[in-house]
Design a protein around this motif. Structure first.
Motif, PDB file in Angstrom:
ATOM      1  N   GLY A 189      -0.971  11.006  -5.427  1.00 15.55           N
ATOM      2  CA  GLY A 189      -0.064  10.877  -4.264  1.00 15.55           C
ATOM      3  C   GLY A 189      -0.406   9.610  -3.348  1.00 15.55           C
ATOM      4  O   GLY A 189      -1.626   9.537  -3.121  1.00 15.55           O
ATOM      5  N   ILE A 190       0.324   8.660  -3.047  1.00 15.28           N
ATOM      6  CA  ILE A 190       0.140   7.599  -2.083  1.00 15.28           C
ATOM      7  C   ILE A 190       0.890   7.952  -0.675  1.00 15.28           C
ATOM      8  O   ILE A 190       0.721   6.942   0.037  1.00 15.28           O
ATOM      9  CB  ILE A 190       0.571   6.407  -2.689  1.00 15.28           C
ATOM     10  N   GLU A 191       1.343   9.040  -0.518  1.00 13.49           N
ATOM     11  CA  GLU A 191       1.822   9.361   0.914  1.00 13.49           C
ATOM     12  C   GLU A 191       0.715  10.480   1.677  1.00 13.49           C
ATOM     13  O   GLU A 191       0.186  11.154   0.867  1.00 13.49           O
ATOM     14  CB  GLU A 191       3.180   9.861   0.850  1.00 13.49           C
ATOM     15  N   PRO A 220       0.761  -1.366   0.202  1.00 12.97           N
ATOM     16  CA  PRO A 220       0.131   0.015   0.087  1.00 12.97           C
ATOM     17  C   PRO A 220       0.804   1.240   0.072  1.00 12.97           C
ATOM     18  O   PRO A 220       0.366   2.290  -0.265  1.00 12.97           O
ATOM     19  CB  PRO A 220      -0.973  -0.200   1.292  1.00 12.97           C
ATOM     20  N   GLU A 221       2.205   1.033   0.375  1.00 15.79           N
ATOM     21  CA  GLU A 221       2.967   2.375   0.524  1.00 15.79           C
ATOM     22  C   GLU A 221       3.899   2.565  -0.649  1.00 15.79           C
ATOM     23  O   GLU A 221       4.506   3.449  -0.614  1.00 15.79           O
ATOM     24  CB  GLU A 221       3.545   2.365   1.895  1.00 15.79           C
ATOM     25  N   THR A 222       3.862   1.394  -1.477  1.00 11.52           N
ATOM     26  CA  THR A 222       4.874   1.674  -2.615  1.00 11.52           C
ATOM     27  C   THR A 222       4.131   1.311  -3.876  1.00 11.52           C
ATOM     28  O   THR A 222       3.411   0.121  -3.644  1.00 11.52           O
ATOM     29  CB  THR A 222       5.920   0.566  -2.389  1.00 11.52           C
ATOM     30  N   ALA A 223       4.226   2.083  -4.972  1.00 10.31           N
ATOM     31  CA  ALA A 223       3.408   1.848  -6.132  1.00 10.31           C
ATOM     32  C   ALA A 223       4.209   0.964  -7.013  1.00 10.31           C
ATOM     33  O   ALA A 223       4.948   1.090  -7.962  1.00 10.31           O
ATOM     34  CB  ALA A 223       3.266   3.009  -6.881  1.00 10.31           C
ATOM     35  N   LYS A 224       4.252  -0.479  -6.567  1.00  9.03           N
ATOM     36  CA  LYS A 224       4.856  -1.452  -7.191  1.00  9.03           C
ATOM     37  C   LYS A 224       4.311  -2.880  -6.909  1.00  9.03           C
ATOM     38  O   LYS A 224       3.733  -3.119  -5.701  1.00  9.03           O
ATOM     39  CB  LYS A 224       6.449  -1.531  -6.757  1.00  9.03           C
TER      40      LYS A 224
END
Length: 394
Positions: free
Chosen positions: A270-272, A111-115
């Protein structure tokens, strides 16, 4: 006969519930989600359409302990993970601890890394093998059916496949200025990430949407198609013999790309966490609440999808090119399952994968990808269960 537990009550979950209710292999169905109201709605649909009762439950799929409690109550033969990719590992762990077979449609994404990658799921192989249970990864369309198409091409048309292009076109029109056809957060993270393809043993990275080609999709026509990274390539490079290059292309309208770029430029992807008026929010999750729910698009979407593979290689020393594809109509899938074709093309293969496992046709101990099994029975089931496919030699 088998008892199944389906986790996830979004658009794809609705299709899976409908298709499992149509299938005689499953004599007991339980649908669980954090959103009990969606489970109740799908329970009512199944009763009205098929005169079949299903059970429902509420569960937090982020909690291994909550999942284990549910699994021990339901006692399913198999768990179908139709939840978010973030929850793959918790559900796999709960299945391991309770000795239950597992299936999903998309690989793990932090969830905290777009990978997204298979590494952490593949790491379960030995423990699943020791426990005497099986996990089938990526039993959707892409990944999923595209993997099976590749295995089918390898088995019947080639001695060696040298190149594969996976081609995904959604020409549906839902009438909104901007919407995504599956979970907005997952969709936008996937599309806005750097592209990547594999060639001669090396992964090559590109800027987002850097590489474009035009492909003439049968029953749809010519569409701009953009190179993305997609998870099925990671397993196919391991299992398709002789492969020298594999790429993935998906169609996007100029309107979609313009909207996405604007949202990206102002930070909405953004994911942060950011602070807004004393509250902490994640921009892309806030954006998700503003966009139409993909599960609501079915009644207003018209047009077709076309997803397939273009494989080039050699048979008995001669060059050949094979195109295997499926065409799906949004209005037809809504008529059958109250869902648009993007959900349908993912949900039907999830049901088929579970059927293959529960009938013992695809069964082993450990963690497996789709192309590791005999493609023929799955291909036959696609034709029977609503996803007719075609083969062209070009």
């Amino acid at each position: 006969m088998a008892e199944i537990l389906i986790i996830g009550a979004g658009g794809v979950g609705r299709v899976v519930v409908h298709k499992c209710a149509q299938e005689k292999t499953f004599d007991k169905i339980t649908l669980a989600s954090r959103r009990l109201s969606s489970c109740q709605a799908y329970q009512k649909e199944v009763k009205e359409r098929y005169n079949k009762d299903i059970n429902i439950a509420e569960v937090n799929a982020d909690s291994v302990a909550d999942l284990i409690t549910l699994f021990r109550q339901v006692k399913p033969d198999i768990v179908l993970n139709i939840a978010l990719p973030y929850q793959d590992l918790t559900i796999m762990e709960a299945c391991l601890q309770t000795g239950i077979h597992y299936l999903d449609t998309a690989n793990y994404e932090h969830p905290e890394t777009a990978k997204f990658e298979y590494k952490e799921q593949w790491a379960y192989h030995d423990r699943y093998k020791e426990a005497g249970i099986m996990a089938l990864l990526g039993s959707g369309f892409d990944p999923g059916v595209t993997n099976v198409f590749c295995a089918y091409a390898q088995k019947h048309y080639f001695d060696e496949i040298e190149t594969i292009d996976i081609l995904d076109c959604n020409a549906g029109d839902h009438g909104y200025p901007f919407a995504t056809n599956f979970n907005p957060e997952i969709n936008l993270r996937e599309v806005s990430a750097n592209g990547r393809y594999w060639e001669n043993g090396t992964w090559i990275e590109t800027d987002p949407m850097e590489i474009k080609m035009v492909w003439d999709y049968p029953q749809i026509g010519k569409k701009d198609s953009y190179l993305l990274y997609h998870e099925e390539m990671e397993s196919l490079v391991k299992h398709i013999k002789g492969l020298k290059r594999i790429r993935f292309f998906m169609t996007f309208s100029q309107s979609y790309l313009t909207h996405m770029k604007c949202l990206e430029n102002v930070g909405m992807l953004g994911i942060e966490e950011v602070e807004h008026q004393g509250c902490k929010i994640i921009p892309i999750q806030f954006l998700k609440t503003l966009l139409p729910d993909p599960a609501s698009l079915g009644s207003r979407t018209k047009g077709k999808t076309n997803i397939g593979i273009l494989a080039k290689g050699k048979k008995e020393g001669k060059e050949r090119t094979i195109y295997i594809y499926n065409v799906c109509d949004h209005e037809a899938t809504y008529k059958e399952t109250l869902s648009q074709a993007v959900s349908y093309t993912t949900g039907v293969p999830a049901m088929i994968g579970a059927k293959m496992m529960m009938q013992g046709i695809w069964m082993d101990k450990g963690v497996f990808n789709m192309e590791q099994f005999d493609p023929d029975p799955f291909m036959e089931a696609l034709n029977q269960d609503g996803l007719k496919w075609f083969v062209k030699e070009l």
